[in-house]
Design a protein around this motif. Sequence first.
Motif, PDB file in Angstrom:
ATOM      1  N   LYS A   1      -9.464  13.752  -3.720  1.00  0.00           N
ATOM      2  CA  LYS A   1      -8.625  14.388  -4.140  1.00  0.00           C
ATOM      3  C   LYS A   1      -8.628  14.507  -5.842  1.00  0.00           C
ATOM      4  O   LYS A   1      -7.471  14.959  -6.529  1.00  0.00           O
ATOM      5  CB  LYS A   1      -7.161  13.510  -3.765  1.00  0.00           C
ATOM      6  CG  LYS A   1      -6.845  14.024  -2.194  1.00  0.00           C
ATOM      7  CD  LYS A   1      -7.412  12.559  -1.619  1.00  0.00           C
ATOM      8  CE  LYS A   1      -7.099  12.864  -0.072  1.00  0.00           C
ATOM      9  NZ  LYS A   1      -8.054  11.625   0.467  1.00  0.00           N
TER      10      LYS A   1
ATOM     11  N   PHE B   1      -0.407  11.252   4.563  1.00  0.00           N
ATOM     12  CA  PHE B   1       0.344  10.441   3.198  1.00  0.00           C
ATOM     13  C   PHE B   1      -0.157   9.147   3.322  1.00  0.00           C
ATOM     14  O   PHE B   1      -0.516   9.044   1.940  1.00  0.00           O
ATOM     15  CB  PHE B   1       1.939  10.168   3.947  1.00  0.00           C
ATOM     16  CG  PHE B   1       2.412   9.332   2.899  1.00  0.00           C
ATOM     17  CD1 PHE B   1       2.940   9.564   1.661  1.00  0.00           C
ATOM     18  CD2 PHE B   1       2.641   7.800   3.060  1.00  0.00           C
ATOM     19  CE1 PHE B   1       3.660   8.877   0.836  1.00  0.00           C
ATOM     20  CE2 PHE B   1       3.238   7.022   2.139  1.00  0.00           C
ATOM     21  CZ  PHE B   1       3.756   7.606   1.031  1.00  0.00           C
ATOM     22  N   TYR B   2      -1.003   8.627   4.327  1.00  0.00           N
ATOM     23  CA  TYR B   2      -1.430   7.246   4.083  1.00  0.00           C
ATOM     24  C   TYR B   2      -2.724   7.466   2.972  1.00  0.00           C
ATOM     25  O   TYR B   2      -3.373   6.767   2.318  1.00  0.00           O
ATOM     26  CB  TYR B   2      -1.622   6.348   5.443  1.00  0.00           C
ATOM     27  CG  TYR B   2      -0.549   5.514   5.584  1.00  0.00           C
ATOM     28  CD1 TYR B   2      -0.249   4.558   4.853  1.00  0.00           C
ATOM     29  CD2 TYR B   2       0.258   5.911   6.833  1.00  0.00           C
ATOM     30  CE1 TYR B   2       0.806   3.874   5.055  1.00  0.00           C
ATOM     31  CE2 TYR B   2       1.179   5.058   7.114  1.00  0.00           C
ATOM     32  CZ  TYR B   2       1.578   3.982   6.124  1.00  0.00           C
ATOM     33  OH  TYR B   2       2.721   3.272   6.492  1.00  0.00           O
ATOM     34  N   SER B   3      -3.437   8.687   3.700  1.00  0.00           N
ATOM     35  CA  SER B   3      -4.713   9.015   2.858  1.00  0.00           C
ATOM     36  C   SER B   3      -4.719   9.725   1.626  1.00  0.00           C
ATOM     37  O   SER B   3      -5.575  10.465   1.254  1.00  0.00           O
ATOM     38  CB  SER B   3      -5.794   9.731   3.972  1.00  0.00           C
ATOM     39  OG  SER B   3      -5.256  10.862   4.404  1.00  0.00           O
TER      40      SER B   3
ATOM     41  N   LYS C   1       1.206   4.217  -2.801  1.00  0.00           N
ATOM     42  CA  LYS C   1       1.038   5.555  -2.498  1.00  0.00           C
ATOM     43  C   LYS C   1       1.917   6.394  -2.793  1.00  0.00           C
ATOM     44  O   LYS C   1       1.787   7.710  -3.383  1.00  0.00           O
ATOM     45  CB  LYS C   1       0.518   5.773  -1.015  1.00  0.00           C
ATOM     46  CG  LYS C   1      -1.052   5.426  -0.889  1.00  0.00           C
ATOM     47  CD  LYS C   1      -1.630   5.191   0.593  1.00  0.00           C
ATOM     48  CE  LYS C   1      -2.870   4.835   0.598  1.00  0.00           C
ATOM     49  NZ  LYS C   1      -3.469   4.573   1.932  1.00  0.00           N
TER      50      LYS C   1
ATOM     51  N   ASP D   1       0.913  -1.334  -0.032  1.00  0.00           N
ATOM     52  CA  ASP D   1       0.042   0.074   0.061  1.00  0.00           C
ATOM     53  C   ASP D   1       0.853   1.328  -0.178  1.00  0.00           C
ATOM     54  O   ASP D   1       0.519   2.218  -0.757  1.00  0.00           O
ATOM     55  CB  ASP D   1      -0.832  -0.069   1.210  1.00  0.00           C
ATOM     56  CG  ASP D   1      -2.146   1.093   0.987  1.00  0.00           C
ATOM     57  OD1 ASP D   1      -2.425   1.200   0.115  1.00  0.00           O
ATOM     58  OD2 ASP D   1      -2.264   1.435   2.226  1.00  0.00           O
TER      59      ASP D   1
ATOM     60  N   GLU E   1      -9.366  14.621  10.173  1.00  0.00           N
ATOM     61  CA  GLU E   1      -8.309  14.884   9.117  1.00  0.00           C
ATOM     62  C   GLU E   1      -8.475  14.693   7.960  1.00  0.00           C
ATOM     63  O   GLU E   1      -7.870  15.326   6.996  1.00  0.00           O
ATOM     64  CB  GLU E   1      -7.468  13.560   9.705  1.00  0.00           C
ATOM     65  CG  GLU E   1      -6.087  13.454  10.226  1.00  0.00           C
ATOM     66  CD  GLU E   1      -5.370  12.224  10.471  1.00  0.00           C
ATOM     67  OE1 GLU E   1      -5.716  11.279   9.782  1.00  0.00           O
ATOM     68  OE2 GLU E   1      -4.662  12.200  11.309  1.00  0.00           O
TER      69      GLU E   1
ATOM     70  N   ASN F   1      -0.470  10.272   8.785  1.00  0.00           N
ATOM     71  CA  ASN F   1      -1.846   9.776   8.290  1.00  0.00           C
ATOM     72  C   ASN F   1      -2.013  10.330   6.993  1.00  0.00           C
ATOM     73  O   ASN F   1      -2.981  10.036   6.112  1.00  0.00           O
ATOM     74  CB  ASN F   1      -2.833  10.030   9.333  1.00  0.00           C
ATOM     75  CG  ASN F   1      -2.696   9.295  10.582  1.00  0.00           C
ATOM     76  OD1 ASN F   1      -1.860   8.299  10.687  1.00  0.00           O
ATOM     77  ND2 ASN F   1      -3.230   9.838  11.608  1.00  0.00           N
TER      78      ASN F   1
ATOM     79  N   ILE G   1     -11.517   8.154  -0.448  1.00  0.00           N
ATOM     80  CA  ILE G   1      -9.711   8.612  -0.181  1.00  0.00           C
ATOM     81  C   ILE G   1      -9.307   9.095  -1.610  1.00  0.00           C
ATOM     82  O   ILE G   1      -8.568   9.987  -1.621  1.00  0.00           O
ATOM     83  CB  ILE G   1      -9.053   7.254   0.130  1.00  0.00           C
ATOM     84  CG1 ILE G   1      -9.274   6.788   1.597  1.00  0.00           C
ATOM     85  CG2 ILE G   1      -7.490   7.165   0.077  1.00  0.00           C
ATOM     86  CD1 ILE G   1      -8.947   5.383   2.067  1.00  0.00           C
TER      87      ILE G   1
END
Lengths: 427, 301
Positions: A127, B262-264, A102, A98, A425, B260, A123
């Motif tokens: 974006k 970065f992960y999302s 990314k 993963d 977040e 986090n 997710i």
Amino acid sequence: MKKKIVCCFTIVMAVTLAACGGQAPEALSDNGNQEIPVNLALKVEDTEGRTKLTLACFTLDPLIEERIVDFNNTNTEYYIEVLDYSQFNTADDFTAGDMKLKTDIMGGNTPDLIEIGQTPIEIYTNKGLFVDLNEFLEIDEQFSRSTFVPGALRALSSGDKLYRLSPYFTVVSLYGKSSTIGQRTSWTLPELQNFLAEHSSVEMAFVNMPYAHVLHSLSMYTVDQFVDGENGLTNFKSDAFITLLETVKEYSRTESLEYKEVSEELLADRGLLATGYIGNVKNFASIYDELQGDLNFIGYPTEKGSGNVADFFSTFAMFADSEHKQGAWQFLRSLLDEEFQNRVAQMEIPISLAAYEKVVDDADVSSEVKEAFNLLIASITKSSSFDRTLMNIISEESEDYFQDLRTVEEVADAIQSRASIYIYESR
Amino acid sequence: MKMTQLKSRSENKTKFIATKATKKKIKVEALFLLPSLVGVVIFYILPFIVIIYYSLVTNPIQRDFVFLDNYKKLISNTAFRLAVKNTVLFSTKSVPLAVFVSLVLALLLDCNLPWKSKFRTFFLSPMVVPVASTVLIWQVLFHSSGPLQFFGGHVEWLKSDYAQLVIVLLFLWKNLGWNMILFMAALSNIPRTLIEVAALEPAGFWFTLTQIKLKYISPTILFVTLLSLINSFKVFREVQLLAGDYPYESLYMLQHFMNNSFYSLDYQKLATAAVLMALAMLVIISLLFFFENRFGKDVEE
């Protein structure tokens, strides 16, 4: 001497840079023994003169692998190379793949297509990473939005956008006897709790469902009632969530369960509800017959729509910066192809309305079963989306409550504290 | 006249030879420096420029220029504000404590105490313990059914309001030894004659401490403060191992936010936070240098 030093330094730097730069793009195809079967089926001479499309994935269904091989054998303009990111996972770090994916996306080394499974699509879509496939459906000569089974299309869509496409689906739901549940077609969480309280004398509220399964199912499919992603609010300290935890603890069992024959338990009123995974009309007919027609797929508790949920195991999306969008669409539309959809329909519920109607019409089941099955499929409004982070927070914290180590209020507080950060977040 | 011309020519020749030698020396030095310079440019300066660029665009794929929109969004993000608050709170508690306690310990060990070397080894021992083991010890120690239950009852330390205190203790335990060694080295470099003169004068304990010892070790105090500040940002590793990516509110640090993000795939958020953090560090370090220059100047002179 000076020239020699400069020369040596230049060579060392060039070799280092070449080593650094050369690894990333070709690592997947140069890994020798780890090469995956779909790519092995493709001979180098067959790729000449054709454009390469890359498909990132962690796992591929055999049906999809077959489709890719077909595509590579028949398409004259494009071929697909599968980038299996799961091969980067190690025993120590099962998220390494993963992470690699990314990092590739961040570095601009984006694939053309991706298989995202049940990962929450937001997710990516938040974006702007995915293309709205409606653009292609609107101009496609053969396929349009009316090609799809309506309930499945609703479940695949994000508002009026369609960022993903899946060739087939399964329905997941809670079911029980119609004579016990009644004729209602959906229920809310308080209604489920009232129902369980009214039937508290029944030995087993959830058949073959240990508490972790009940918690997982109820929280996964009702999480939208406790999370307002748009406004960044979480409501895990609410009475409703506390009651959910109490319900799970009260009506499910923490000890290991011996497998029971679901229909027998329901018919003998020793059980109330069970999880149904409907992969085709025959699955449905079998449950229908076992319960002698006294069947109600009521679904998971929900505030709106239906609690019958579509599970898409193989879900594909196209990256917005793909340089070969037409080629990527050619592969995606090949998943809707009549011949392929009819093949899929032998095992799963096809996404194509024509293939779906054909398989239901041809099924050797009664017209009542067909009608009930069609009603179930038509009721679908949402898909299951496995938000691993949120589910992990809920299960980790609630474990202490089920083990009597903390009170339900303490656990709800901890979930609220951690989940709220996660939701904040993402805004 | 002839003599003057000859002298001038000779001087010019010497100058020319000197300039040529200097130029050659500079070239050789530059050549030796080049690999480091290339490394710094490739691995530090270029990535930082890329990060600044990412902080000004929508995302790495669309790359629409949005100027300061990402900064505005980030500053209004509740998670970011919480992370900043917790990081500042943690650093303001742990850094002064780490500097002060290690300085006191170093001063104590600078006296002629018995068992001096054993104490030094005792405080240095946490440095050789791997993080995974440290975290395991801390997990057992602060578990609700751990040894502390006999003092505080069944408290979920890492999920309570005491959570940050636990991490401050962990930070001190891990960093005191190294800080202490640095202070001890600095103390041993103070000219003994000064201390002896102060003792003969006789200067009091406070005078010797504040006007001689602390003044002489002020560059080390600055260095230890910087080191502790950097280490306080690095405490994320321990917190993440102890409490995961989404810990209890008071343990949520800036690095959680960035990790986090970065992960999302929230790269613009990650880049913006990194730029702001770098700026904040720059301000803090500049302030520390300013104070060090102001108060430790006379020692250097």
